[in-house]
Design a protein around this motif. Structure first.
Motif, PDB file in Angstrom:
ATOM      1  N   VAL A   1       0.817  -1.221   0.000  1.00 28.06           N
ATOM      2  CA  VAL A   1       0.000   0.000   0.000  1.00 28.06           C
ATOM      3  C   VAL A   1       0.851   1.272   0.000  1.00 28.06           C
ATOM      4  CG1 VAL A   1      -0.340   0.058   2.510  1.00 28.06           C
ATOM      5  CG2 VAL A   1      -2.034   1.090   1.014  1.00 28.06           C
ATOM      6  N   HIS A   2       1.952   1.266   0.718  1.00 36.21           N
ATOM      7  CA  HIS A   2       2.824   2.441   0.715  1.00 36.21           C
ATOM      8  C   HIS A   2       3.869   2.354  -0.398  1.00 36.21           C
ATOM      9  CE1 HIS A   2       1.275   2.260   4.900  1.00 36.21           C
ATOM     10  NE2 HIS A   2       1.084   3.546   4.657  1.00 36.21           N
ATOM     11  N   LEU A   3       4.379   1.148  -0.627  1.00 33.23           N
ATOM     12  CA  LEU A   3       5.404   0.966  -1.657  1.00 33.23           C
ATOM     13  C   LEU A   3       4.892   1.370  -3.043  1.00 33.23           C
ATOM     14  CD1 LEU A   3       6.783  -2.499  -0.504  1.00 33.23           C
ATOM     15  CD2 LEU A   3       7.918  -0.271  -0.286  1.00 33.23           C
ATOM     16  N   ASN A   4       3.603   1.176  -3.290  1.00 33.16           N
ATOM     17  CA  ASN A   4       3.016   1.487  -4.595  1.00 33.16           C
ATOM     18  C   ASN A   4       2.216   2.795  -4.614  1.00 33.16           C
ATOM     19  OD1 ASN A   4       3.850  -0.875  -6.109  1.00 33.16           O
ATOM     20  ND2 ASN A   4       2.506  -2.023  -4.745  1.00 33.16           N
ATOM     21  N   SER A   5       2.215   3.513  -3.500  1.00 31.04           N
ATOM     22  CA  SER A   5       1.336   4.680  -3.386  1.00 31.04           C
ATOM     23  C   SER A   5       1.668   5.812  -4.354  1.00 31.04           C
ATOM     24  CB  SER A   5       1.335   5.220  -1.956  1.00 31.04           C
ATOM     25  OG  SER A   5       2.611   5.750  -1.619  1.00 31.04           O
ATOM     26  N   THR A   6       2.933   5.928  -4.777  1.00 33.76           N
ATOM     27  CA  THR A   6       3.259   7.041  -5.673  1.00 33.76           C
ATOM     28  C   THR A   6       2.766   6.806  -7.092  1.00 33.76           C
ATOM     29  OG1 THR A   6       5.485   6.200  -6.166  1.00 33.76           O
ATOM     30  CG2 THR A   6       5.265   7.747  -4.309  1.00 33.76           C
ATOM     31  N   ILE A   7       2.299   5.602  -7.394  1.00 38.96           N
ATOM     32  CA  ILE A   7       1.765   5.355  -8.732  1.00 38.96           C
ATOM     33  C   ILE A   7       0.451   6.105  -8.894  1.00 38.96           C
ATOM     34  CG2 ILE A   7       0.883   3.620 -10.320  1.00 38.96           C
ATOM     35  CD1 ILE A   7       2.931   1.648  -9.036  1.00 38.96           C
ATOM     36  N   VAL A   8      -0.512   5.803  -8.055  1.00 36.90           N
ATOM     37  CA  VAL A   8      -1.801   6.502  -8.157  1.00 36.90           C
ATOM     38  C   VAL A   8      -1.664   7.940  -7.648  1.00 36.90           C
ATOM     39  CG1 VAL A   8      -2.807   5.804  -5.940  1.00 36.90           C
ATOM     40  CG2 VAL A   8      -4.296   6.209  -7.907  1.00 36.90           C
ATOM     41  N   GLY A   9      -0.839   8.150  -6.633  1.00 36.36           N
ATOM     42  CA  GLY A   9      -0.605   9.508  -6.142  1.00 36.36           C
ATOM     43  C   GLY A   9       0.024  10.385  -7.211  1.00 36.36           C
ATOM     44  N   GLY A  10       0.904   9.793  -8.015  1.00 35.07           N
ATOM     45  CA  GLY A  10       1.532  10.533  -9.111  1.00 35.07           C
ATOM     46  C   GLY A  10       0.524  10.934 -10.166  1.00 35.07           C
ATOM     47  N   ALA A  11      -0.437  10.047 -10.439  1.00 35.25           N
ATOM     48  CA  ALA A  11      -1.486  10.393 -11.403  1.00 35.25           C
ATOM     49  C   ALA A  11      -2.295  11.579 -10.887  1.00 35.25           C
ATOM     50  CB  ALA A  11      -2.390   9.188 -11.657  1.00 35.25           C
ATOM     51  N   MET A  12      -2.613  11.555  -9.597  1.00 37.22           N
ATOM     52  CA  MET A  12      -3.371  12.673  -9.016  1.00 37.22           C
ATOM     53  C   MET A  12      -2.531  13.946  -9.008  1.00 37.22           C
ATOM     54  SD  MET A  12      -5.410  10.900  -5.894  1.00 37.22           S
ATOM     55  CE  MET A  12      -5.881   9.195  -6.024  1.00 37.22           C
ATOM     56  N   TRP A  13      -1.239  13.813  -8.774  1.00 35.92           N
ATOM     57  CA  TRP A  13      -0.345  14.987  -8.796  1.00 35.92           C
ATOM     58  C   TRP A  13      -0.290  15.582 -10.199  1.00 35.92           C
ATOM     59  CZ3 TRP A  13       1.434  18.225  -5.423  1.00 35.92           C
ATOM     60  CH2 TRP A  13       2.484  19.076  -5.769  1.00 35.92           C
ATOM     61  N   ASP A  14      -0.167  14.718 -11.227  1.00 41.10           N
ATOM     62  CA  ASP A  14      -0.159  15.205 -12.609  1.00 41.10           C
ATOM     63  C   ASP A  14      -1.471  15.889 -12.955  1.00 41.10           C
ATOM     64  OD1 ASP A  14       2.376  14.198 -12.862  1.00 41.10           O
ATOM     65  OD2 ASP A  14       1.837  12.586 -14.254  1.00 41.10           O
ATOM     66  N   MET A  15      -2.557  15.324 -12.467  1.00 46.54           N
ATOM     67  CA  MET A  15      -3.874  15.916 -12.677  1.00 46.54           C
ATOM     68  C   MET A  15      -3.899  17.334 -12.080  1.00 46.54           C
ATOM     69  SD  MET A  15      -7.390  14.174 -11.374  1.00 46.54           S
ATOM     70  CE  MET A  15      -7.684  15.103  -9.891  1.00 46.54           C
ATOM     71  N   ARG A  16      -3.325  17.467 -10.902  1.00 54.82           N
ATOM     72  CA  ARG A  16      -3.293  18.761 -10.208  1.00 54.82           C
ATOM     73  C   ARG A  16      -2.441  19.776 -10.966  1.00 54.82           C
ATOM     74  NH1 ARG A  16      -1.229  21.815  -5.698  1.00 54.82           N
ATOM     75  NH2 ARG A  16      -2.925  22.270  -4.250  1.00 54.82           N
TER      76      ARG A  16
END
Length: 171
Positions: free
Chosen positions: A42-57
Protein backbone atom coordinates in the motif's frame (compact mmCIF):
# COMPACT_ATOMS: atom_id res chain seq x y z
CA UNK A 1 2.22 14.38 9.25
CA UNK A 2 5.73 15.26 8.29
CA UNK A 3 5.69 18.75 9.75
CA UNK A 4 9.28 18.29 10.96
CA UNK A 5 10.61 17.12 7.60
CA UNK A 6 13.17 19.40 6.01
CA UNK A 7 13.28 21.51 9.17
CA UNK A 8 17.08 21.40 9.00
CA UNK A 9 17.04 23.29 5.70
CA UNK A 10 17.39 20.18 3.51
CA UNK A 11 15.89 20.22 0.04
CA UNK A 12 12.51 18.43 -0.18
CA UNK A 13 14.01 15.82 -2.54
CA UNK A 14 16.48 14.87 0.21
CA UNK A 15 14.03 14.52 3.09
CA UNK A 16 10.55 13.85 1.69
CA UNK A 17 8.76 10.63 2.61
CA UNK A 18 7.56 10.09 -0.96
CA UNK A 19 7.95 11.83 -4.30
CA UNK A 20 4.66 11.98 -6.20
CA UNK A 21 6.61 13.01 -9.27
CA UNK A 22 8.79 9.87 -9.38
CA UNK A 23 7.32 8.70 -12.71
CA UNK A 24 6.34 5.22 -11.48
CA UNK A 25 3.77 3.33 -13.55
CA UNK A 26 1.38 0.55 -12.57
CA UNK A 27 2.13 -1.45 -15.71
CA UNK A 28 5.90 -1.28 -15.25
CA UNK A 29 6.81 -0.53 -11.64
CA UNK A 30 4.05 -2.07 -9.50
CA UNK A 31 5.60 -4.06 -6.64
CA UNK A 32 3.61 -7.25 -6.12
CA UNK A 33 4.30 -8.08 -2.50
CA UNK A 34 2.33 -10.30 -0.10
CA UNK A 35 -0.11 -8.87 2.42
CA UNK A 36 2.50 -9.46 5.15
CA UNK A 37 4.72 -6.82 3.49
CA UNK A 38 3.37 -3.29 3.73
CA UNK A 39 -0.24 -4.60 3.59
CA UNK A 40 0.33 -5.75 0.02
CA UNK A 41 2.43 -2.75 -0.96
CA UNK A 42 0.00 0.00 0.00
CA UNK A 43 2.82 2.44 0.72
CA UNK A 44 5.40 0.97 -1.66
CA UNK A 45 3.02 1.49 -4.60
CA UNK A 46 1.34 4.68 -3.39
CA UNK A 47 3.26 7.04 -5.67
CA UNK A 48 1.77 5.35 -8.73
CA UNK A 49 -1.80 6.50 -8.16
CA UNK A 50 -0.60 9.51 -6.14
CA UNK A 51 1.53 10.53 -9.11
CA UNK A 52 -1.49 10.39 -11.40
CA UNK A 53 -3.37 12.67 -9.02
CA UNK A 54 -0.34 14.99 -8.80
CA UNK A 55 -0.16 15.21 -12.61
CA UNK A 56 -3.87 15.92 -12.68
CA UNK A 57 -3.29 18.76 -10.21
CA UNK A 58 -0.53 20.21 -12.41
CA UNK A 59 -2.75 20.31 -15.52
CA UNK A 60 -6.05 21.44 -13.97
CA UNK A 61 -6.83 24.35 -11.69
CA UNK A 62 -5.26 23.08 -8.46
CA UNK A 63 -8.28 23.97 -6.31
CA UNK A 64 -10.62 22.21 -8.72
CA UNK A 65 -8.32 19.16 -8.81
CA UNK A 66 -8.16 19.11 -5.00
CA UNK A 67 -11.97 19.21 -4.87
CA UNK A 68 -12.20 16.32 -7.31
CA UNK A 69 -9.81 14.17 -5.29
CA UNK A 70 -11.53 15.08 -2.00
CA UNK A 71 -14.95 14.23 -3.45
CA UNK A 72 -13.68 10.92 -4.82
CA UNK A 73 -12.00 10.05 -1.51
CA UNK A 74 -15.05 10.84 0.60
CA UNK A 75 -17.81 9.61 -1.73
CA UNK A 76 -16.40 6.99 -4.10
CA UNK A 77 -13.44 5.27 -2.47
CA UNK A 78 -13.31 2.63 0.23
CA UNK A 79 -10.29 0.95 1.85
CA UNK A 80 -10.19 -1.63 -0.94
CA UNK A 81 -10.33 0.75 -3.92
CA UNK A 82 -7.76 -0.37 -6.47
CA UNK A 83 -5.91 1.78 -9.04
CA UNK A 84 -8.49 1.40 -11.81
CA UNK A 85 -11.40 2.00 -9.44
CA UNK A 86 -9.58 5.14 -8.25
CA UNK A 87 -9.38 6.35 -11.85
CA UNK A 88 -13.08 5.77 -12.45
CA UNK A 89 -14.03 7.26 -9.07
CA UNK A 90 -12.05 10.41 -9.84
CA UNK A 91 -13.62 10.73 -13.29
CA UNK A 92 -17.06 10.32 -11.69
CA UNK A 93 -16.30 13.00 -9.07
CA UNK A 94 -14.96 15.32 -11.79
CA UNK A 95 -18.13 14.91 -13.85
CA UNK A 96 -20.32 15.62 -10.82
CA UNK A 97 -18.29 18.76 -10.09
CA UNK A 98 -18.74 20.09 -13.62
CA UNK A 99 -15.54 19.04 -15.38
CA UNK A 100 -15.41 19.89 -19.07
CA UNK A 101 -14.51 17.40 -21.79
CA UNK A 102 -11.02 18.95 -21.79
CA UNK A 103 -10.71 18.50 -18.01
CA UNK A 104 -11.73 14.84 -18.33
CA UNK A 105 -9.11 14.34 -21.04
CA UNK A 106 -6.43 15.79 -18.76
CA UNK A 107 -7.50 13.39 -16.01
CA UNK A 108 -7.39 10.44 -18.44
CA UNK A 109 -3.95 11.54 -19.62
CA UNK A 110 -2.66 11.65 -16.03
CA UNK A 111 -3.80 8.10 -15.30
CA UNK A 112 -2.56 6.79 -18.66
CA UNK A 113 0.85 8.37 -17.97
CA UNK A 114 1.04 6.27 -14.80
CA UNK A 115 0.01 3.03 -16.50
CA UNK A 116 -3.44 2.90 -14.91
CA UNK A 117 -5.77 1.70 -17.65
CA UNK A 118 -8.18 -1.23 -18.12
CA UNK A 119 -6.23 -4.47 -18.14
CA UNK A 120 -2.98 -3.19 -16.64
CA UNK A 121 -3.17 -5.95 -14.02
CA UNK A 122 -3.04 -8.63 -16.73
CA UNK A 123 0.63 -7.97 -17.44
CA UNK A 124 1.69 -10.85 -15.23
CA UNK A 125 1.15 -9.80 -11.63
CA UNK A 126 -0.46 -12.52 -9.54
CA UNK A 127 -3.07 -11.26 -7.12
CA UNK A 128 -2.84 -12.06 -3.41
CA UNK A 129 -5.84 -14.36 -3.02
CA UNK A 130 -7.80 -17.18 -4.55
CA UNK A 131 -10.17 -16.63 -7.44
CA UNK A 132 -13.54 -18.01 -6.39
CA UNK A 133 -15.33 -16.97 -9.56
CA UNK A 134 -14.51 -14.87 -12.61
CA UNK A 135 -15.86 -11.33 -12.68
CA UNK A 136 -16.97 -10.41 -9.14
CA UNK A 137 -14.99 -8.05 -6.98
CA UNK A 138 -13.58 -9.30 -3.66
CA UNK A 139 -16.04 -9.49 -0.78
CA UNK A 140 -14.12 -6.68 0.89
CA UNK A 141 -15.57 -4.31 -1.71
CA UNK A 142 -18.92 -4.68 0.00
CA UNK A 143 -17.83 -4.10 3.59
CA UNK A 144 -18.75 -0.42 3.36
CA UNK A 145 -22.11 -1.39 1.86
CA UNK A 146 -23.11 -4.35 4.03
CA UNK A 147 -26.53 -4.59 2.39
CA UNK A 148 -24.71 -5.97 -0.65
CA UNK A 149 -22.94 -8.76 1.20
CA UNK A 150 -24.34 -12.09 2.40
CA UNK A 151 -22.47 -14.51 4.65
CA UNK A 152 -23.55 -18.05 5.53
CA UNK A 153 -21.01 -20.10 7.45
CA UNK A 154 -17.87 -20.47 5.34
CA UNK A 155 -19.51 -19.06 2.19
CA UNK A 156 -20.07 -15.47 1.10
CA UNK A 157 -21.55 -13.65 -1.83
CA UNK A 158 -21.46 -10.03 -2.82
CA UNK A 159 -22.82 -7.79 -5.52
CA UNK A 160 -20.74 -5.14 -7.21
CA UNK A 161 -21.31 -2.16 -9.50
CA UNK A 162 -18.56 -1.26 -11.95
CA UNK A 163 -18.45 2.55 -11.73
CA UNK A 164 -17.19 3.02 -15.29
CA UNK A 165 -19.94 0.87 -16.82
CA UNK A 166 -22.55 2.40 -14.56
CA UNK A 167 -21.71 5.98 -15.53
CA UNK A 168 -21.19 5.08 -19.19
CA UNK A 169 -24.70 3.62 -19.15
CA UNK A 170 -23.52 0.09 -19.99
CA UNK A 171 -23.68 -1.90 -16.76
Amino acid sequence: MGEDLCSDGSAPADCALRDLNDGRRADKNYLNVPMAVDNGGVHLNSTIVGGAMWDMRKTLNKHFADGIVYTALTENFNPWTDFLQARYGIVDAARRLGATRGDLQKIDNAFEAHGIYPGWEAIGYKRDGDTLAKGPAPAAEAVGQSRNMAVDGAYWATSYVDLKSFFDGTP
